[in-house]
Design a protein around this motif. Sequence first.
Motif, PDB file in Angstrom:
ATOM      1  N   ALA A   1       3.967  -3.874  -5.342  1.00  0.00           N
ATOM      2  CA  ALA A   1       4.838  -2.828  -4.806  1.00  0.00           C
ATOM      3  C   ALA A   1       5.514  -2.030  -5.917  1.00  0.00           C
ATOM      4  O   ALA A   1       5.627  -0.804  -5.834  1.00  0.00           O
ATOM      5  N   SER A   2       5.916  -2.729  -6.982  1.00  0.00           N
ATOM      6  CA  SER A   2       6.670  -2.061  -8.046  1.00  0.00           C
ATOM      7  C   SER A   2       5.828  -1.010  -8.777  1.00  0.00           C
ATOM      8  O   SER A   2       6.362  -0.119  -9.415  1.00  0.00           O
TER       9      SER A   2
ATOM     10  N   GLN B   1       4.494   4.668   8.688  1.00  0.00           N
ATOM     11  CA  GLN B   1       3.658   5.838   8.954  1.00  0.00           C
ATOM     12  C   GLN B   1       2.290   5.667   8.286  1.00  0.00           C
ATOM     13  O   GLN B   1       1.256   6.004   8.855  1.00  0.00           O
ATOM     14  N   GLU B   2       2.323   5.103   7.087  1.00  0.00           N
ATOM     15  CA  GLU B   2       1.092   4.898   6.337  1.00  0.00           C
ATOM     16  C   GLU B   2       0.201   3.885   7.030  1.00  0.00           C
ATOM     17  O   GLU B   2      -0.999   4.113   7.240  1.00  0.00           O
ATOM     18  N   SER B   3       0.764   2.741   7.396  1.00  0.00           N
ATOM     19  CA  SER B   3      -0.074   1.713   8.004  1.00  0.00           C
ATOM     20  C   SER B   3      -0.582   2.143   9.377  1.00  0.00           C
ATOM     21  O   SER B   3      -1.706   1.795   9.754  1.00  0.00           O
ATOM     22  N   VAL B   4       0.230   2.915  10.096  1.00  0.00           N
ATOM     23  CA  VAL B   4      -0.226   3.405  11.406  1.00  0.00           C
ATOM     24  C   VAL B   4      -1.452   4.306  11.239  1.00  0.00           C
ATOM     25  O   VAL B   4      -2.424   4.212  11.990  1.00  0.00           O
ATOM     26  N   HIS B   5      -1.407   5.152  10.212  1.00  0.00           N
ATOM     27  CA  HIS B   5      -2.563   6.039   9.989  1.00  0.00           C
ATOM     28  C   HIS B   5      -3.843   5.232   9.761  1.00  0.00           C
ATOM     29  O   HIS B   5      -4.866   5.468  10.395  1.00  0.00           O
TER      30      HIS B   5
ATOM     31  N   TYR C   1       0.839  -1.199   0.000  1.00  0.00           N
ATOM     32  CA  TYR C   1       0.000   0.000   0.000  1.00  0.00           C
ATOM     33  C   TYR C   1       0.877   1.254   0.000  1.00  0.00           C
ATOM     34  O   TYR C   1       2.000   1.238   0.494  1.00  0.00           O
ATOM     35  N   ALA C   2       0.302   2.332  -0.502  1.00  0.00           N
ATOM     36  CA  ALA C   2       0.942   3.647  -0.370  1.00  0.00           C
ATOM     37  C   ALA C   2      -0.167   4.692  -0.408  1.00  0.00           C
ATOM     38  O   ALA C   2      -1.211   4.461  -1.017  1.00  0.00           O
ATOM     39  N   SER C   3       0.051   5.796   0.259  1.00  0.00           N
ATOM     40  CA  SER C   3      -0.995   6.818   0.321  1.00  0.00           C
ATOM     41  C   SER C   3      -0.461   8.185  -0.076  1.00  0.00           C
ATOM     42  O   SER C   3       0.748   8.418  -0.102  1.00  0.00           O
ATOM     43  N   LEU C   4      -1.433   9.037  -0.371  1.00  0.00           N
ATOM     44  CA  LEU C   4      -1.114  10.434  -0.638  1.00  0.00           C
ATOM     45  C   LEU C   4      -1.927  11.260   0.361  1.00  0.00           C
ATOM     46  O   LEU C   4      -3.144  11.051   0.491  1.00  0.00           O
ATOM     47  N   GLY C   5      -1.260  12.146   1.078  1.00  0.00           N
ATOM     48  CA  GLY C   5      -1.966  13.060   1.975  1.00  0.00           C
ATOM     49  C   GLY C   5      -2.038  14.426   1.312  1.00  0.00           C
ATOM     50  O   GLY C   5      -1.025  14.942   0.850  1.00  0.00           O
ATOM     51  N   VAL C   6      -3.238  14.974   1.235  1.00  0.00           N
ATOM     52  CA  VAL C   6      -3.408  16.263   0.556  1.00  0.00           C
ATOM     53  C   VAL C   6      -3.985  17.262   1.548  1.00  0.00           C
ATOM     54  O   VAL C   6      -5.047  17.031   2.123  1.00  0.00           O
ATOM     55  N   ASP C   7      -3.284  18.359   1.762  1.00  0.00           N
ATOM     56  CA  ASP C   7      -3.772  19.394   2.683  1.00  0.00           C
ATOM     57  C   ASP C   7      -4.572  20.432   1.925  1.00  0.00           C
ATOM     58  O   ASP C   7      -4.131  20.944   0.903  1.00  0.00           O
ATOM     59  N   LEU C   8      -5.732  20.747   2.443  1.00  0.00           N
ATOM     60  CA  LEU C   8      -6.630  21.679   1.766  1.00  0.00           C
ATOM     61  C   LEU C   8      -7.195  22.661   2.778  1.00  0.00           C
ATOM     62  O   LEU C   8      -7.356  22.325   3.955  1.00  0.00           O
TER      63      LEU C   8
ATOM     64  N   ASP D   1      -7.739   3.416  -9.349  1.00  0.00           N
ATOM     65  CA  ASP D   1      -8.312   2.380  -8.486  1.00  0.00           C
ATOM     66  C   ASP D   1      -7.949   2.712  -7.050  1.00  0.00           C
ATOM     67  O   ASP D   1      -6.896   2.315  -6.553  1.00  0.00           O
ATOM     68  N   LEU D   2      -8.818   3.448  -6.393  1.00  0.00           N
ATOM     69  CA  LEU D   2      -8.509   3.924  -5.043  1.00  0.00           C
ATOM     70  C   LEU D   2      -8.905   2.865  -4.022  1.00  0.00           C
ATOM     71  O   LEU D   2     -10.027   2.366  -4.037  1.00  0.00           O
ATOM     72  N   HIS D   3      -7.989   2.550  -3.156  1.00  0.00           N
ATOM     73  CA  HIS D   3      -8.274   1.563  -2.115  1.00  0.00           C
ATOM     74  C   HIS D   3      -9.101   2.195  -0.997  1.00  0.00           C
ATOM     75  O   HIS D   3      -9.998   1.574  -0.442  1.00  0.00           O
ATOM     76  N   ALA D   4      -8.787   3.431  -0.667  1.00  0.00           N
ATOM     77  CA  ALA D   4      -9.550   4.152   0.353  1.00  0.00           C
ATOM     78  C   ALA D   4      -9.493   5.642   0.057  1.00  0.00           C
ATOM     79  O   ALA D   4      -8.549   6.117  -0.596  1.00  0.00           O
TER      80      ALA D   4
END
Lengths: 369, 461
Positions: free
Chosen positions: A231-232, A255-259, A177-184, A203-206
């Motif tokens: 992963a690749s 950090q991602e999985s903890v979130h 998994y990997a995430s993007l955090g966007v501040d708005l 294809d968004l997982h969440a």
Amino acid sequence: MIREVISIQTVPALQDAVRAQPRLHVRGGGSKPALSTPPAGATLLDLSGLAGVLEYEPEEFTFTALAGTPVAQVQEMLAEQGQYLPFDPPLAQARATLGGVVAAGTNGPGRFRYGGVRDFLIGVRFVDGQGELVRGGGKVVKNAAGFDFPKLFVGSLGSLGVLAEVTFKVFPEPLAYASLGVDLPDLDALLPLLFRLGRSPFDLHALDFHPVEPGGSAAGWRLWVRLGGLASTLGPRLDKLRAFLGQGEPVTGGQESVHWQGMLDFTWQPEGTALVKVPVTPQGIPALDEALARAGADRRYSVGGNLAWVAWPGKLALLAELLQAYGLTGLVLRGGDGSPGPWLGALPGGVFAQRVKGVLDPEGKFGPV
Amino acid sequence: MDHTHPLLQELARLYPPERLLTRTAQLAAYESDALTAFHQRPEAVVLAESQEEVIETVRLCHRHRVPFVARGSGTSLSGGSLPVAEGIVIALNRLNRILRLDPDQRLAVVEPGVVNLHVSQAAEPHGLYYAPDPSSQPICTIGGNVAFNSGGAHCLKYGMTSNHVLGIKAVLPDGEVVHLGGESLEGVGPDWTGFFVGCEGLFGIALEITLRLLPLPETFRTVLAAYDSLEAAGHAVSAVIASGLLPGAMEIMDRLAIQAAEVGAQAGYPRTEALLIVELEGEEVAVEAEFAQLLQVIQGTQPVEVRTAQGGDERARIWKGRKAAFSAVGRLAPDYIVQDGVVPRSKLGEALAAISALSREYGIPVANVFHAGDGNLHPLILFDGREPGALERAEELAGKILDLCIHLGGSITGEHGVGVEKRSFLPRMFGPTEMALMHRVRRAVDGRELANRGKMLAIGE
């Protein structure tokens, strides 16, 4: 003789208890105390002993387990085969059981990708109000035979019968998994981005978001976009996603999985508040959010803005009033003053619900629908 | 029932003459659906144009105790919209408005007569589509899809109709109108919407359906692999599943079905014993990586030939043959029965071998087209209805296949529903307790058993 707590170990014992007791309330792992605390006069059935996996065929993408089986135990079993429960059941660390997740109808952020508990529960065995053990659905991933009783038990809170056994469809879990955090700055900036993402082929997982501070919008909002897969491929996909949004900070690794784990455990819920599930629509969020901010309630919006988790600091009667004003309903999972609850607002289903309830629970042994 | 029947007189006040059909010639078109072996002339057919007309018609039927059958395009393969003797048919094709399309919230609110494919066509400019894709999607209606919980080729990954319905406004069999569910993906309280879907019309008629839409995948990669036996194709499915991939679709066709598809669609398929179609979909980067993995898996399963579709045209041709297979089978024999049983995926090989043995035993050809990803078989039993006893023997063979599916731990229907066709098999899949409960629920919702009487459940038990 009415006893306060009966510990259930077998299905026949469950049937006997249902036949013998005039009013019943069910508890699994007790991870959602507002749902598992019995009302006055009801006998508590403790189903945490009715546990164990009965069948698991990784190749079939299905397993069958007794209702009191802890979700965490099942997740461990599935993970060994690279599979998972795609609806991302919350509170597994707090000993949530499979039956409890079904009866409460609770889903985590991963629901966004493939669907909720309603979409993955394919079979049930339940004890109806007359103590009969009834089978609904089946053990194959596709089945259109007979009335769809499994659906009926999702969110039922034990009001139509007691689940004894559940069969789920499962999927292979994304390898990484990997995430993007966007501040708005505010919801006005966030929602158009959310809608653009929703119509895009990513294809968004969440897809979750929340105000950075509960009180107001001064500190802004954060949008969380999660991807899952090989992963690749995650690096290039994350880059493409960031280019599409024009902003965003990659969040990976621990950090991602903890979130996301924190979302499932509700680690963000302040002490002394009631945790309430509120189904919403994205377009309905701005009005609701303003009222929640005014009341000082922290909240998280999940499943692409279809689900609000509210940490309500005051009297639940006030929240019930607020939700009603917006035509919404809520479900208290834990905390709060117990009244009203656990359902806040009008229950759906109308006369259809009452007719079906009359058949499954003719003597009114279980809670209302 | 003649034209002086009080119901017909009241219907004549509700409908203009051109929308109240009572003459024999007018009724002929409504005598059967896609399960052509069954016929029943209704007393009358009303062509409703509004929800109010449907509600009023149901109320009149209830008052006069006359059974009614709701009908869309009549594509049911289980006799789901077969009329009832002494009953009326409520035709819903004219309730075909898409009431709301909300691309931001990814949903569409539609009337029951909207054609399945039209939803996807309306959503496409917004980058969205409606996922359930039964083979009849160019003509079948959403109302029928909801009543029978229709499926399609993509059910393993995306589920059936019930997984895509968020809310339903319905008229119950006594004329009460209820609202189930809503517009959110989430809900509280029992999932009444989910319970209504797949009720085969026994709980009433859906008037407005809120559908969830999905984003169109960025890309597709389709592989067509030919095998010299059905078993080999079945093993390939297991290998794909074991590799951890989640294809959008996995379909198998046998020799006879391949022949039919060639005749019907000139798909250019290899002439072989079995064809496997596997399709991946999603973000380009991810699909490319997964496709490389898929091809590696497929190469390890001793295929006779492997073809991959790159462009949209090649993909469309692969699917055209598959989707045309049902209707094309009609060119191989005058009549056919389609079965719809499900077996656990690991039992596919066993099931196919048994079906092949039954086919030899009965001397009746059976073509196989099936959704291998979810174990949903579609044996097409070919016969000539003009030969005395041929239909009966074909039905007997079909029954043996259903028993086989039950015996292997599966289901008698994956997506076509029980209807009239498989009604006697439901009590073999479920026990007396389950059957009694289903009857009680049905009668609690419809005390007079007027709504789609005789489908799924026998009457008066």
